[in-house]
Every structure is written in structure tokens, then in C-alpha cells.
Write an enzyme that holds these catalytic residues in place. Structure first.
Site, PDB file in Angstrom:
ATOM      1  N   TYR A 143      20.218 -15.688  -7.316  1.00 44.09           N
ATOM      2  CA  TYR A 143      19.861 -17.005  -7.850  1.00 44.09           C
ATOM      3  C   TYR A 143      20.463 -17.136  -9.231  1.00 44.09           C
ATOM      4  CZ  TYR A 143      17.019 -20.874  -9.666  1.00 44.09           C
ATOM      5  OH  TYR A 143      16.599 -22.053 -10.223  1.00 44.09           O
ATOM      6  N   ASP A 238      25.571 -12.493 -14.246  1.00 43.17           N
ATOM      7  CA  ASP A 238      24.393 -13.278 -14.600  1.00 43.17           C
ATOM      8  C   ASP A 238      23.304 -12.294 -15.000  1.00 43.17           C
ATOM      9  OD1 ASP A 238      22.105 -14.725 -14.795  1.00 43.17           O
ATOM     10  OD2 ASP A 238      22.357 -15.824 -12.910  1.00 43.17           O
ATOM     11  N   LYS A 266      16.038 -16.125 -20.720  1.00 44.95           N
ATOM     12  CA  LYS A 266      14.730 -15.466 -20.640  1.00 44.95           C
ATOM     13  C   LYS A 266      14.352 -14.657 -21.894  1.00 44.95           C
ATOM     14  CE  LYS A 266      14.231 -16.220 -15.794  1.00 44.95           C
ATOM     15  NZ  LYS A 266      15.009 -16.082 -14.589  1.00 44.95           N
TER      16      LYS A 266
HETATM   17  C1  LIG Z   1      15.828 -17.374 -14.060  1.00 44.06           C
HETATM   18  C2  LIG Z   1      17.250 -17.149 -13.729  1.00 44.06           C
HETATM   19  C3  LIG Z   1      18.217 -18.143 -13.920  1.00 44.06           C
HETATM   20  C4  LIG Z   1      17.870 -19.549 -14.320  1.00 44.06           C
HETATM   21  O1  LIG Z   1      17.330 -19.626 -15.597  1.00 44.06           O
HETATM   22  P1  LIG Z   1      16.473 -20.939 -15.971  1.00 44.06           P
HETATM   23  O2  LIG Z   1      16.141 -20.721 -17.406  1.00 44.06           O
HETATM   24  O3  LIG Z   1      15.314 -20.953 -15.067  1.00 44.06           O
HETATM   25  O4  LIG Z   1      17.365 -22.103 -15.771  1.00 44.06           O
HETATM   26  C5  LIG Z   1      19.540 -17.830 -13.695  1.00 44.06           C
HETATM   27  N1  LIG Z   1      19.895 -16.610 -13.293  1.00 44.06           N
HETATM   28  C6  LIG Z   1      18.998 -15.619 -13.082  1.00 44.06           C
HETATM   29  C7  LIG Z   1      19.458 -14.275 -12.659  1.00 44.06           C
HETATM   30  C8  LIG Z   1      17.646 -15.869 -13.276  1.00 44.06           C
HETATM   31  O5  LIG Z   1      16.760 -14.902 -13.015  1.00 44.06           O
END
Ligand SMILES: *Cc1c(COP(=O)(O)O)cnc(C)c1O
Length: 423
Positions: A143, A238, A266
Site C-alpha cells: 500500500y 516506500d 508517519k
Molecule cells: C500509511 C502508508 C502510506 C500512506 O500514508 P498516509 O499518510 O496515510 O497518506 C503510504 N505508504 C505506506 C507504506 C504506508 O504504510
């Protein structure tokens, strides 16, 4: 008498689609209704009906020190006293950029944004602008936020056409995204053999943590790096979830593979809405105003958010937080392994992240994860919740430990999970 949470959820559903501002909060996967939080401190959250839970969600990762850490609250208070947003440079932006470049091995230049989604979206646009190519490769079960091009999870063996996971994603855009099974280097090599000269980037969670949690097998990330190098394709990690959590420099510090671009979020916001993306200077310099790739944000580099993130990172460094989290994770793992021994369950942990799959292993990709007994997970989830332990409301989310969890909290959790598994 209906609970206050129930009343609030009824009211929320009238005015907010599904009653929530982000879908997983709605508890659809596990059934039942979400609870509303009144306050949180350390590893505990307290709902509006006065019930307390030991929390393993940690606002989906950012709360690595636990909830409401004094140093972060104080930093936000101090920053707020100087103004909430300027829309013109402020010194914290320089400090944050220097901090990220010092900690994350592959990052030479960095831009701040307001969410993980913005970070991955900007990486994709930049990769396309830099390479002059349109196609991207992602992995099933990874994701990357709700970016149009990344809401694609093609069926098995779909090396040809992407299929939108979400209504509203134009098929023409989805067709540019190839989704492949994680840990399957042959599938990636085959995709390159077909379309190699058109692939702008591979984007990957180096440790996929959005279909539960599974790990890259030895050689997989190295293999992606080599394929990218051979085809002048960019490698995007990511690390929105793993960045600053698994190590100061994210998983790339641990595995030694250097991506060209990295998406962050995060933990770096300390609980405020922040993301960042960075990487090789020659690529990042393709961003406007120096380069042709447009990217911007009214609130990007917001002083409150950066003050929170910097305070959280300083505290982690000061306390050797990553070592402490590893020790905590190891203790948690030992307890879980004892509890589940002899059961057809699979437990994965890396550092302070974990997942308990309700299936026999091995779990090495999305297809394996989907073999989980979701009904059994849901019973376990609700039994734990009733007893005051809050795990993420889905089999396909990771759990998080924080420096707010103590040995006593882990022991209490273990008693509760043990009982929950008997039910
Ligand atoms: C949470 C997450 C996102 C998206 O971040 P948001 O702040 O919710 O837009 C993208 N990549 C990974 C791996 C994530 O865990």
C-alpha cells in the site's frame, strides 16, 4: 444504555461517509463498531466511555514514543507560540532536511509534504518526469497511499494490464501500473524483459506491512536494485511505515540496498500530518523551481509538524530508542511464541513491528497472507478488545510497539491473548 461511542458513531454516519475519515477505522473487516477516543497517554488509549486499552496501533505507526510524549507536546506548544503557518521558509525546514539527510543513507535532498500519500505520489511523478517514461511496477499487497496510479493490485500473473482497485481510477492510468507478487524476482525480470525501456520506476515497501507483515527474502531487494540499474529505471522505497522505526535510517540502513528515491511519513511527523520524499540530488533537482516537475504545498514544512517530528527524533536518538524497541520486540515475540506454540498460526516480527497470521506459514507474499482464517482472527480481535487490548482491526495490518509499552504491559497483553486464543 447505548454507549457514548455508539451515539457518536450514529451521529458520525449521518455526516461523514461510513462515519469515518479513513476506511479501516470503521471496523468493517472485523465487524462491530469503532470506539471513540477521549485521550491517549503512553501505550494506553481511553475511550469516551472511560474504558482503557493497551494500544498496539499507535495511530498506525507515528506514536513510536507512545502517545502524548511530554517532549513532543512541549515542542508543539513552543512552536505554536511563534505562529501556526507562514507559507514562507522557516528555520525548522532546514533542520529537518539536514536531519533526514544525515539519518537516511540514500537521501541527499528532501522535500516535506503533508502525508505519506503525497510523498509517494510525488515520487511517482518525479520518477516519470526524470526518466521520461510512464510505466511503473508495484507489488501486490503493498500500500502506498491512495494515489491513483498505485491503487492497483492486478490479478495473478497480470504482467500486461493493470486493473483499478478503486472506482474512479481511470483505466488508462491503471494500465500503466504493473502489479507483481512480492519476493518473486523472476516475475520482475519478466516484466522488464517485456517493457524494460518503458518502466520509470519500481515502488516497493522494502518490508511490506500493509497486508499484515512479511519480509523480503535474501537477494530480493538486491535483485530489484540490479534490474533497475540494468534498465535505467528508478528504485523507490516506500518507507512511510519503516522509516525512523526499524532504524534511524529506515530499512535501507539495515539491508544496505540504496533506493534512488524514498517516501517517508508517519514517525517523522510525531503524530502531526507530515510526509517527506527525498533521494539522489540529480533526481530531486528535477523538481520545480529548478526543474520541470511541478510539486508544491501550502502547508508543506509546517512549523508545528516539523517541531513535533524533530522533537520525536531527538528523543529517539537520546534514548537509543531503536535498541530499546528491539529489546521490547524480542520480549514480546518470546511471549507470543510461547502462547501460540502448537497452533496453526504464523508470527512475524521485525524490530517494533509485528503480525500474527491465522494460518500456517510460510507467509511470503499477499497470496500467502490471504490464506489466513479471517473469522478466527476476528474472534481473537474482539476477545482481546473486550479484555482491553487493542490490535489493528484487520488481519492485514501490522502491530506496533512503542517506548510507551513496558514489560508489565507486555505481560498483561500476553495473559489476555492467551485467554483470547482459548475461546
Ligand atoms: C500509511 C502508508 C502510506 C500512506 O500514508 P498516509 O499518510 O496515510 O497518506 C503510504 N505508504 C505506506 C507504506 C504506508 O504504510
Amino acid at each position: 444504555m447505548p454507549s457514548r461511542s455508539h451515539e457518536l458513531f450514529e451521529a458520525a454516519k449521518r455526516r461523514i461517509p461510513g462515519g469515518v475519515n479513513s476506511p479501516v477505522r470503521a471496523f468493517r473487516s472485523v465487524g462491530g463498531e469503532p470506539f471513540f477516543i477521549e485521550s491517549a497517554s503512553g501505550c494506553r488509549v481511553r475511550d469516551v466511555d472511560g474504558k482503557e486499552y493497551i494500544d498496539y496501533v499507535g495511530t498506525w505507526g507515528p506514536a513510536i514514543l507512545g502517545h502524548a510524549p511530554a517532549v513532543v507536546i512541549e515542542a508543539v506548544r513552543e512552536a505554536a507560540g511563534c505562529g501556526l503557518s507562514f507559507g514562507i521558509p522557516n528555520p525548522l525546514e532546514v533542520e529537518m532536511a539536514e536531519t533526514i539527510c544525515r539519518l537516511v543513507p540514500s537521501v541527499e535532498r528532501v522535500r516535506m509534504v503533508n502525508s505519506g500519500t503525497e510523498a509517494t505520489m510525488s515520487c511517482i511523478r518525479l520518477a516519470r518526469g526524470f526518466t521520461g517514461r510512464d510505466r511503473i511496477i508495484k507489488f501486490e499487497g503493498c500500500y502506498h497511499g491512495h494515489v491513483d496510479s498505485l491503487l492497483v493490485k492486478a490479478g495473478s500473473g497480470a504482467l500486461t494490464h493493470g486493473r483499478p482497485d478503486s472506482a474512479g481510477v481511470p483505466a488508462a492510468l491503471a494500465a500503466l501500473t504493473v502489479a507483481l507478487p512480492f519476493n518473486d524476482l523472476d516475475a520482475v525480470a519478466a516484466a522488464f524483459a517485456r517493457d524494460g525501456r518503458e518502466i520509470a520506476a519500481i515502488i516497493v515497501e522494502p518490508v511490506p506491512a500493509n497486508a499484515g507483515l512479511y519480509l523480503p527474502e535474501p537477494g530480493f531487494l538486491e535483485g530489484l536494485r540490479a534490474l533497475c540499474d540494468a534498465h535505467d529505471t528508478l528504485l523507490i522505497f516506500d518507507e512511510v511505515m519503516t522509516g525512523f522505526r526499524l532504524a534511524p535510517g529506515g530499512y535501507q540502513e539495515l539491508c544496505g540496498v540504496r533506493p534512488d528515491l524514498t517516501a517517508l511519513g508517519k514517525v517523522i511527523g510525531g503524530g502531526l500530518p507530515v510526509g517527506a520524499f527525498g533521494g539522489r540530488a540529480d533526481i530531486m533537482d528535477h523538481l520545480s523551481p529548478d526543474g520541470p516537475v511541478y510539486q508544491a504545498g501550502t502547508l508543506s514544512g509546517n512549523p508545528l509538524a516539523l517541531a513535533a517530528g524533530l522533537a520525536q527524533l531527538r528523543e529517539l536518538e537520546r534514548r537509543d530508542g531503536w535498541e530499546a524497541l528491539e529489546a521490547l520486540g524480542a520480549a514480546f515475540e518470546a511471549a507470543v511464541r510461547e502462547t501460540i506454540s502448537g497452533r496453526p498460526l504464523t508470527f512475524h516480527r521485525i524490530g517494533s513491528m509485528f503480525c500474527l497470521y491465522f494460518t500456517e506459514g510460510p507467509v511470503r507474499n499477499l497470496a500467502d497472507a490471504l490464506r489466513s482464517d479471517r473469522a478466527a482472527f476476528n474472534r481473537y480481535f474482539h476477545a482481546c478488545l473486550d479484555a482491553g487490548v487493542y490490535f489493528a482491526p484487520s488481519q492485514f495490518e501490522a502491530g506496533f510497539l512503542s517506548l510507551g509499552h513496558t514489560a508489565d504491559d507486555i505481560a498483561a497483553t500476553n495473559r489476555i491473548t492467551r485467554a483470547a486464543l482459548q475461546e
